[in-house]
Design an enzyme around this catalytic site. Structure first.
Site, PDB file in Angstrom:
ATOM      1  N   GLU A  82       1.240  -1.320  -0.056  1.00  0.00           N
ATOM      2  CA  GLU A  82       0.433  -0.071   0.229  1.00  0.00           C
ATOM      3  C   GLU A  82       0.977   1.198  -0.182  1.00  0.00           C
ATOM      4  O   GLU A  82       0.072   2.153  -0.512  1.00  0.00           O
ATOM      5  CB  GLU A  82      -0.709  -0.181   1.242  1.00  0.00           C
ATOM      6  CG  GLU A  82      -2.196  -1.217   1.052  1.00  0.00           C
ATOM      7  CD  GLU A  82      -3.218  -1.674   2.190  1.00  0.00           C
ATOM      8  OE1 GLU A  82      -2.923  -0.145   3.075  1.00  0.00           O
ATOM      9  OE2 GLU A  82      -3.933  -2.261   1.955  1.00  0.00           O
ATOM     10  N   ARG A 170      14.526 -20.491  19.830  1.00  0.00           N
ATOM     11  CA  ARG A 170      14.529 -20.511  21.212  1.00  0.00           C
ATOM     12  C   ARG A 170      14.044 -22.197  21.877  1.00  0.00           C
ATOM     13  O   ARG A 170      13.353 -22.042  21.676  1.00  0.00           O
ATOM     14  CB  ARG A 170      14.073 -19.065  21.802  1.00  0.00           C
ATOM     15  CG  ARG A 170      14.444 -17.928  21.516  1.00  0.00           C
ATOM     16  CD  ARG A 170      14.179 -17.244  21.559  1.00  0.00           C
ATOM     17  NE  ARG A 170      14.927 -15.807  21.480  1.00  0.00           N
ATOM     18  CZ  ARG A 170      14.891 -14.648  20.672  1.00  0.00           C
ATOM     19  NH1 ARG A 170      14.429 -15.106  19.270  1.00  0.00           N
ATOM     20  NH2 ARG A 170      15.936 -13.615  21.031  1.00  0.00           N
TER      21      ARG A 170
END
Length: 255
Positions: A82, A170
């Site tokens: 956009e 992680r």
């Protein structure tokens, strides 16, 4: 022309001399910080969906946008599409990042020359083998600005992944059972001389090359993954401010 659905503004909101450069942050608070502390005559364009966007003027009088991409590549892909439609032709992502190299320290900045791109959104823009490369001139300008300002930096390849926990290996999260393909991936990337993890640059770079705009990324280093999984909060403010300062210096050349 009506406002664009997600960013909440259109070309008619950008004034008689519309900006062609956007500083793009994942965090709306960072977009606000840039607008409030680095730009003059700031105008709020939209705070739709937390995608805060501001029009302001640099010290040289040139207009620029401070906009928010949201977290991750899918949100970024919508916002960038956009922004290009309202006339933006240069995008500098100002982000945060976790280092995976011992010498890239929290408080410094990472400048991405390209991305190892493991992002689903990017595959909707171009196939996986399509290069996720930053604009070379804009990237060199970031490096030169960091040198000139005495900001410690690392230039290299960024691992752009879709997830903060699993995709960045992680273990200390709600899901300690990583897929086999992700176990040991940080060491693998380190051996490939990848310097950092983040979650947007790869898709941004592919969009830049496909859509025809200049894209670059500078990230404040707020984690050192060779030592711990968690961000180093004491270093965050310094790292983010350094990334902003360097990006602003380059925006003044390109806007």
């Amino acid at each position: 022309m009506a406002d664009f659905y997600h960013i909440g503004f259109g070309p008619e909101d950008l004034g008689d001399i519309p900006p062609t450069l956007a500083l793009l942050s994942g965090d709306p608070n960072r977009a606000t910080l840039i607008a409030q502390t680095k730009l003059n005559q700031t105008k709020t364009l939209s705070e739709n969906r937390g995608l805060n966007s501001y029009l302001g003027f640099l010290s040289n009088g040139r207009p620029v946008l401070s906009a928010t991409s949201g977290m991750g590549a899918p949100s970024l892909s919508i916002v960038v599409n956009e922004l290009v439609q309202v006339g933006i032709r240069t995008i500098i992502r100002v982000g945060t990042s976790g280092s995976i190299q011992e010498e890239v320290l929290p408080g410094s900045v990472a400048i991405s020359k390209a991305a190892l791109c493991r992002q689903g959104a990017a595959n909707d823009i171009a196939p996986p083998e399509y290069p996720a490369s930053a604009d070379p001139f804009l990237t060199v300008a970031l490096v030169e600005a960091a040198k000139r300002m005495g900001v410690p930096y690392a230039l290299g390849i960024t691992a752009s992944v879709d997830t903060f926990y699993e995709g960045q290996e992680r273990m200390g999260s709600a899901n300690p059972h990583l897929l086999r393909a992700l176990q040991g991936i940080t060491e693998e990337y380190r051996n490939l001389r990848v310097i950092n993890y983040e979650m947007e640059a790869g898709t941004l770079f592919k969009m830049g090359n496909v859509y025809g705009f200049a894209a670059a990324c500078i990230s404040g280093v707020i984690a050192q993954r060779t030592r711990a999984e968690q961000p180093v909060l004491d270093a965050k403010d310094l790292a983010v401010q350094r990334a902003i300062d360097v990006a602003i210096a380059v925006a003044e050349q390109y806007a």
